[in-house]
Design a protein around this motif. Structure first.
Motif, PDB file in Angstrom:
ATOM      1  N   TYR A  68       0.808  -1.215   0.126  1.00  0.00           N
ATOM      2  CA  TYR A  68       0.059  -0.039   0.067  1.00  0.00           C
ATOM      3  C   TYR A  68       0.904   1.131  -0.089  1.00  0.00           C
ATOM      4  N   THR A  69       0.447   2.141  -0.696  1.00  0.00           N
ATOM      5  CA  THR A  69       1.009   3.490  -0.664  1.00  0.00           C
ATOM      6  C   THR A  69      -0.031   4.657  -0.431  1.00  0.00           C
ATOM      7  N   TYR A  70       0.207   5.044   0.737  1.00  0.00           N
ATOM      8  CA  TYR A  70      -0.825   6.036   1.228  1.00  0.00           C
ATOM      9  C   TYR A  70      -0.339   7.416   1.006  1.00  0.00           C
ATOM     10  N   TYR A  71      -1.813   8.433   0.819  1.00  0.00           N
ATOM     11  CA  TYR A  71      -1.282   9.756   0.619  1.00  0.00           C
ATOM     12  C   TYR A  71      -2.422  10.691   1.421  1.00  0.00           C
ATOM     13  N   GLU A  72      -1.772  11.551   2.210  1.00  0.00           N
ATOM     14  CA  GLU A  72      -2.837  12.479   2.847  1.00  0.00           C
ATOM     15  C   GLU A  72      -3.395  13.244   2.139  1.00  0.00           C
ATOM     16  N   LYS A  73      -4.653  13.985   2.360  1.00  0.00           N
ATOM     17  CA  LYS A  73      -5.196  14.911   1.965  1.00  0.00           C
ATOM     18  C   LYS A  73      -5.189  16.173   2.945  1.00  0.00           C
ATOM     19  N   ASP A  74      -4.076  16.783   3.094  1.00  0.00           N
ATOM     20  CA  ASP A  74      -3.983  17.747   4.295  1.00  0.00           C
ATOM     21  C   ASP A  74      -4.120  19.001   3.536  1.00  0.00           C
ATOM     22  N   VAL A  75      -4.076  20.028   4.371  1.00  0.00           N
ATOM     23  CA  VAL A  75      -4.511  21.453   3.769  1.00  0.00           C
ATOM     24  C   VAL A  75      -3.520  21.863   2.906  1.00  0.00           C
ATOM     25  N   ASN A  76      -2.273  21.607   3.225  1.00  0.00           N
ATOM     26  CA  ASN A  76      -1.254  22.130   2.104  1.00  0.00           C
ATOM     27  C   ASN A  76      -1.366  21.182   0.910  1.00  0.00           C
ATOM     28  N   ASN A  77      -1.891  20.655   0.705  1.00  0.00           N
ATOM     29  CA  ASN A  77      -1.810  19.475  -0.658  1.00  0.00           C
ATOM     30  C   ASN A  77      -2.654  20.728  -1.746  1.00  0.00           C
TER      31      ASN A  77
END
Length: 183
Positions: A68-77
């Protein structure tokens, strides 16, 4: 000159004929009848119809190694929108895409179902299934995903080895109550 005009006209008709031209909501979202998911008993103790589920992260699965490769949907995205799922009592699902700048002060009108991508959901035991209709590249797409519910988290996987993780967000009931989907 007449030949150029004729070619341009035929090209315009060809391109416009390929685009989705079915029924739309007042906000340009598709409302074409799509196949509903088979009826099953929905466990409303697991799905809260008076809450939103916010996309918090995405992931991809390597089909060979199963990593698995995860990527966050953070504010700075750099992606300027946030996706929210809203489940309705009748097996209908709305997907709301809201600009990040508006997420700090959510308003009732943001969750008017005519502004949502239409969808359906059902449950079979612990498995949650979702079907969503959207327009992309001038074509109506139907996407199916399947996932699990763990406490207040939904982990949904598409058939292309990618998925999203949604977290339950409790909002004032006044934002969500008395809305009825238009599909």
């Amino acid at each position: 000159m007449v030949t150029r005009v004729s070619v341009a006209f035929i090209l315009l008709l060809t391109v416009s004929g390929c685009c989705y031209n079915g029924k739309l909501s007042d906000y340009g979202l598709p409302r074409k009848a799509i196949a509903k998911l088979k009826n099953s008993t929905i466990d409303y103790s697991k799905i809260d119809t008076m809450a939103l589920y916010k996309a918090e992260a995405g992931f991809n699965i390597n089909s060979l190694t199963k990593e698995y490769t995860y990527y966050e949907k953070d504010v700075n995205n750099s992606y300027p929108y946030v996706s929210y799922l809203k489940f309705y009592q009748d097996g209908k699902l709305g997907v709301f895409i809201i600009p990040k700048t508006d997420t700090s002060a959510l308003q009732r009108d943001f969750f008017n179902p005519v502004k949502a991508k239409m969808g359906y959901y059902n449950m079979n035991g612990k498995v949650l299934k979702i079907r969503i209709a959207t327009i992309g590249d001038c074509t109506l797409y139907i996407s199916d995903s399947e996932g699990t519910i763990q406490n207040d988290t939904l982990k949904m996987l598409n058939k292309n080895y990618s998925g999203k993780i949604y977290k339950k967000v409790t909002v004032p009931k006044s934002l969500l109550e008395k809305w009825k989907p238009d599909w």
